[in-house]
Design a protein around this motif. Sequence first.
Motif, PDB file in Angstrom:
ATOM      1  N   UNK A 113      -0.362   0.951  -5.311  1.00 28.19           N
ATOM      2  CA  UNK A 113       1.101   1.037  -5.207  1.00 28.19           C
ATOM      3  C   UNK A 113       1.545   2.294  -4.466  1.00 28.19           C
ATOM      4  N   UNK A 114       0.750   3.359  -4.557  1.00 25.81           N
ATOM      5  CA  UNK A 114       1.136   4.602  -3.878  1.00 25.81           C
ATOM      6  C   UNK A 114       1.078   4.457  -2.358  1.00 25.81           C
ATOM      7  N   UNK A 161       7.996  -3.885   2.310  1.00 21.10           N
ATOM      8  CA  UNK A 161       9.215  -4.504   1.753  1.00 21.10           C
ATOM      9  C   UNK A 161       8.922  -5.815   1.031  1.00 21.10           C
ATOM     10  N   UNK A 162       7.756  -6.406   1.268  1.00 21.73           N
ATOM     11  CA  UNK A 162       7.371  -7.640   0.589  1.00 21.73           C
ATOM     12  C   UNK A 162       7.079  -7.413  -0.893  1.00 21.73           C
ATOM     13  N   UNK A 163       6.859  -6.149  -1.285  1.00 21.81           N
ATOM     14  CA  UNK A 163       6.429  -5.847  -2.657  1.00 21.81           C
ATOM     15  C   UNK A 163       7.480  -5.076  -3.462  1.00 21.81           C
ATOM     16  N   UNK A 164       8.613  -4.784  -2.861  1.00 22.19           N
ATOM     17  CA  UNK A 164       9.650  -4.030  -3.563  1.00 22.19           C
ATOM     18  C   UNK A 164      11.036  -4.456  -3.093  1.00 22.19           C
ATOM     19  N   UNK A 165      11.997  -4.333  -3.995  1.00 29.12           N
ATOM     20  CA  UNK A 165      13.384  -4.663  -3.650  1.00 29.12           C
ATOM     21  C   UNK A 165      14.152  -3.452  -3.131  1.00 29.12           C
ATOM     22  N   UNK A 223       0.295  -8.137  -6.194  1.00 23.93           N
ATOM     23  CA  UNK A 223      -0.665  -7.169  -5.667  1.00 23.93           C
ATOM     24  C   UNK A 223      -2.085  -7.714  -5.595  1.00 23.93           C
ATOM     25  N   UNK A 224      -2.372  -8.752  -6.391  1.00 27.91           N
ATOM     26  CA  UNK A 224      -3.753  -9.235  -6.440  1.00 27.91           C
ATOM     27  C   UNK A 224      -4.225  -9.887  -5.146  1.00 27.91           C
ATOM     28  N   UNK A 225      -3.316 -10.056  -4.162  1.00 23.24           N
ATOM     29  CA  UNK A 225      -3.764 -10.570  -2.862  1.00 23.24           C
ATOM     30  C   UNK A 225      -4.699  -9.575  -2.173  1.00 23.24           C
ATOM     31  N   UNK A 226      -4.658  -8.320  -2.604  1.00 17.86           N
ATOM     32  CA  UNK A 226      -5.514  -7.294  -2.003  1.00 17.86           C
ATOM     33  C   UNK A 226      -6.918  -7.293  -2.611  1.00 17.86           C
TER      34      UNK A 226
END
Length: 307
Positions: A70-71, A242-246, A3-6
């Motif tokens: 995340x929301x 989809x890049x951040x969750x399975x 997430x830190x890319x943001x």
Amino acid sequence: MPLDIFGFRAMWSPNFIGVLVFIIVIYFLITIKWRHDFKNSTPLTRSEAANFIAAMILLYIIKGSPVNLLSHIMFTMHMVQMALLLLVVPALLIKGIPNYLWQFLINIPYIKPAFKMVTKPIIALVVFAALFSFYHIPLVFDYVKLEESLHGLFTFVLFLSGLFLYWPLLNTLEDQPKMKGLHKVGYIIANAVLITPACAMIIFAGSPFYATYTDGTVWMKAMALCVPADTLSGLTNLSGPELFTNMTPLNDQQLGGVLMKILQEIIFGIILARVFYEWYQNDRDNAEQITQDALLERQQLRENEYR
């Protein structure tokens, strides 16, 4: 993908921290240093201060921490955010703001009649359920998510509806209508029932509803609500959440609906337990008076029968 890319601002919202710290400082100035400027003011209690601080901390967690980021990536976290924002923070604020301050706010000429109307139990119940359900209609949800000012306004209105929902249950002002124990139980159950259709629609859907969680282009536009524009413009390699969750979008949506319903049941269960406890305490502390009233009522019924 991390997430830190943001960036730090999107992750931790330092400006929001500043706003909440300012609100806390003003709260303590009003309730301690300036409280004598208000009619019928009382010393700030530890319980009131703890509830208010807890509300501010929780508000930061759900709207300023990575939970907020995340929301916008997972519908599951959006529903957790909604549950806490609408069903926990308002209750803490009602208990955290002293009664004399509520009295001052409620008695403002233009606010008084409106507040009296929107806090009537039936109206508060229906308005909250209607707004929550309307917000989660896919067409409405996706449109609101793409308009920053509209999203902020709608979220604020939803939050106010949660505050009005809890007012008949939790307020302790002497001149404000209060619900009796059995009525409180029915009120809580009715609210749980009224928002069930919206949750059921989300849980039992056969396909994902929301473009802001499934369409990469729409999702990137929605991310502008929490990620600075200069940071977002540099992230050209992102295709979607989809890049951040399975989880698949459908599973994410269904889990979100389930968690919303579970959290609602837990929160309302705690409130119901408190209602029953207060009911029990009142019956125990006033057992003699209750017995006398019951005997008097029975005597009056007998006298009426003999007439």
